[in-house]
Design an enzyme around this catalytic site. Structure first.
Site: not given
Length: 382
Positions: A64-65
């Protein structure tokens, strides 16, 4: 001992404890204050079994970065008028019309996708036997070779958790945003992110493919007797503080060019690249975004009742926003933007204190939401 030295000693201690307690295998931690890197360390192992030490230019699967990069690319296209936040998604994806349980098919806007208020969800947040599992929807971390159209078709068949705009639920919304960007521009998502964000910022190691396999960190997952190497496909239960679900990981997904570019989970990159990007956000967006765009990204768009990272946290565009530090128990200042990644990452930008912090680890989920995250934060603030 100076304040800088004592802070560095505290951060060293937080990292050393996590390694000694066998909670982390390896990590790269960067701290910048007012634009100057005040702490940099690579610790532990890049590949434990091979005895390869962690390196500060290690490449990590972002999970999710990826979201803030894709969100920033979307906001740049909003600035240019290619897309608009209040536009219905069906303008670009006419077949994407998920229904609420009564069968109605409400409009979903780009704003709702970006802020996770669309009514979509993630399979890992849904109970076993739910539509997400029955339909075989990919969360962007598994099912190598899955095409974008295929996953969107499956997702559109799953009922919305709530009517768009009436709640907050972490979701596959950014994956749908990626498909919108492709439809609006005619370009593949990897090219869009490169053209709009990573190229102008010269982030050579960040994208939807791995630039140097020799620097790729081996992924590990929390286990009963310490971190276990993630091989093939394994499903890792979330820790209690993160929910009741479990996330399926297939690390080889990123090597399969047929895998759709997951806007929410599909990128890889380095800690240095991420810090450069966060510093751009902290300082107002130049050269890729306008100050008013960054202000909107760092402003709560959903209300602190969403408790996106616990009490006091709302959500902006690209991450959670700290609205009220009092109930959160954090030393971070109001307005802090923060999020992480399931492979074991955490980052935040605290504009009031001039801080940008990156902690990329190779251990899910300790590096995302374990004791290490709290210990590191508290060490930084002292």
């Amino acid at each position: 001992m100076s304040q800088h030295s004592s802070r560095s000693a505290r951060i060293d201690g937080a990292i050393d404890r996590a390694l000694a307690d066998n909670r982390l295998v390896g990590a790269v931690v960067l701290v910048a204050r007012h634009g100057k890197i005040t702490y940099r360390r690579a610790a532990g192992f890049l590949d434990r079994e091979a005895g390869a030490p962690m390196r500060d230019d290690a490449i990590f699967r972002f999970a999710s970065v990826s979201k803030p990069f894709v969100t920033a690319a979307a906001m740049r296209l909003v600035e240019r008028g290619v897309i608009a936040l209040d536009q219905p998604v069906v303008r670009w994806l006419p077949d994407f019309r998920p229904a609420v349980p009564n069968g109605a098919k409400p409009q979903i806007t780009l704003h709702q996708l970006l802020t996770h208020t669309s009514g979509l969800s993630y399979g890992f947040l849904e109970p076993e036997g739910s539509a997400y599992h029955q339909l075989g929807i990919s969360d962007g971390l598994d099912r190598p070779g899955r095409a974008m159209d295929d996953n969107l078709h499956r997702l559109a068949q799953a009922p919305l958790v709530f009517a768009p705009g009436t709640g907050w639920r972490y979701s596959l919304g950014i994956d749908v945003v990626g498909a919108v960007l492709e439809a609006a521009t005619g370009d593949p998502l990897d090219a869009i992110v490169r053209n709009e964000i990573t190229g102008p910022l010269r982030l050579a190691d960040t994208g939807f493919a791995v630039t140097d396999l020799s620097r790729l960190a081996v992924p590990y997952a929390d286990g009963a007797h310490g971190p276990v190497r993630i091989e093939g496909t394994i499903t890792v239960p979330l820790p209690p503080q993160a929910g009741d679900g479990a996330i399926p990981f297939t690390p080889a997904r990123i090597f399969d060019p047929a895998s759709f570019p997951s806007g929410g989970a599909g990128m890889a990159g380095t800690a240095a690249d991420l810090l450069t990007f966060l510093e751009v956000i902290r300082t107002g967006g130049a050269p890729v975004l306008k100050p008013e765009t960054v202000a909107a990204m760092m402003r709560d768009q959903v209300g602190p009742q969403a408790e996106t990272q616990g009490p006091g946290w709302g959500f902006g565009y690209g991450g959670a926003v700290l609205v009220d530090p009092a109930p959160s128990g954090t030393p971070q200042a109001a307005g802090t933007l923060q999020w992480g990644g399931a492979y074991g990452h955490n980052w935040f930008v605290d504009r009031v204190n001039g801080l940008s912090v990156v902690a990329l680890t190779d251990t899910a989920f300790e590096g995302m939401c374990g004791q290490f995250v709290t210990d590191l934060r508290d060490a930084i603030y002292g």
